[in-house]
Write a protein that holds these residues in place. Structure first.
Motif, short mmCIF file in Angstrom:
data_model
loop_
_atom_site.label_atom_id
_atom_site.label_comp_id
_atom_site.label_asym_id
_atom_site.label_seq_id
_atom_site.Cartn_x
_atom_site.Cartn_y
_atom_site.Cartn_z
N GLU A 1 0.84 -1.20 0.00
CA GLU A 1 0.00 0.00 0.00
C GLU A 1 0.87 1.25 0.00
O GLU A 1 0.65 2.17 -0.77
N ARG B 1 -7.92 8.23 -7.46
CA ARG B 1 -9.34 7.87 -7.45
C ARG B 1 -9.53 6.39 -7.75
O ARG B 1 -10.34 5.72 -7.12
N HIS C 1 -7.41 3.97 -7.15
CA HIS C 1 -6.98 3.24 -5.96
C HIS C 1 -8.11 3.23 -4.92
O HIS C 1 -8.41 2.17 -4.35
N ALA C 2 -8.72 4.36 -4.71
CA ALA C 2 -9.82 4.44 -3.73
C ALA C 2 -10.99 3.55 -4.15
O ALA C 2 -11.55 2.82 -3.32
N ILE C 3 -11.36 3.59 -5.41
CA ILE C 3 -12.48 2.77 -5.90
C ILE C 3 -12.18 1.29 -5.70
O ILE C 3 -13.02 0.53 -5.21
N MET D 1 -10.01 -0.20 -3.61
CA MET D 1 -9.91 -0.59 -2.20
C MET D 1 -11.26 -0.53 -1.49
O MET D 1 -11.53 -1.34 -0.61
N GLU D 2 -12.13 0.41 -1.89
CA GLU D 2 -13.48 0.47 -1.32
C GLU D 2 -14.32 -0.71 -1.81
O GLU D 2 -15.13 -1.26 -1.07
N SER D 3 -14.13 -1.09 -3.07
CA SER D 3 -14.93 -2.16 -3.66
C SER D 3 -14.53 -3.54 -3.14
O SER D 3 -15.39 -4.38 -2.88
N PRO E 1 -11.81 -4.57 -0.36
CA PRO E 1 -10.72 -4.28 0.58
C PRO E 1 -9.75 -5.44 0.80
O PRO E 1 -8.63 -5.23 1.26
N TYR F 1 -3.11 -4.68 -8.13
CA TYR F 1 -3.89 -5.22 -7.02
C TYR F 1 -4.02 -6.72 -7.23
O TYR F 1 -4.32 -7.18 -8.33
#
Length: 138
Positions: A44, A64, A66-68, A70-72, A74, A87
């Motif tokens: 990370e 953005r 990366h955020a999508i 990791m939120e989708s 984890p 990933y």
């Protein structure tokens, strides 16, 4: 008596001797080594550091994305893969892939495929790959 043998001269130019790897090549090898030995927390950090190095607008898109991701999901492990954010699930790659560079003529608006995963290679996949390569090189 046997005639004396003459020595064979090299046909390669002596000015083209291998001088080792460039600083850039050594840096890439060190990055790849770190990728292979890192854990999820290190992954990370490495991904976020690599994103921070990017120029705009790539940096904003990568943050953005990366955020999508990791939120989708984890449970995915962020890591560098040949120096770029990637990933993985359980730290493993599952498929062989066929990929294309940014120079390939496969653009379809703001989003298009650059890689395809292969679980098998039948005549159908061979035909599709051939068509993609022809389009990419057009």
């Amino acid at each position: 008596m046997k005639p004396a043998q003459k020595s064979v001269k090299s046909t390669t130019a002596t000015s083209k001797k291998f001088k080792g790897f460039t600083d850039e090549e050594r840096g890439a090898m060190k990055e790849r080594f770190q990728e292979l030995k890192g854990d999820k927390a290190d992954g990370e950090s490495a991904v976020l550091a690599k994103i921070a190095e990017m120029r705009e607008p790539d940096r904003t898109m990568a943050k953005r994305l990366h955020a999508i991701i990791m939120e989708s999901v984890p449970a995915l492990s962020p890591r560098l893969w040949y120096g770029m954010p990637a990933y993985a699930r359980e730290g493993k790659a599952r498929y062989a892939t066929v990929g294309f560079s940014d120079k390939a003529n496969l653009d379809e608006g703001n989003m298009w495929p650059t890689a395809f995963a292969l679980k098998g290679l039948t005549a159908a996949e061979e035909a599709r790959i051939a068509a993609l390569v022809k389009k990419a090189a057009s």
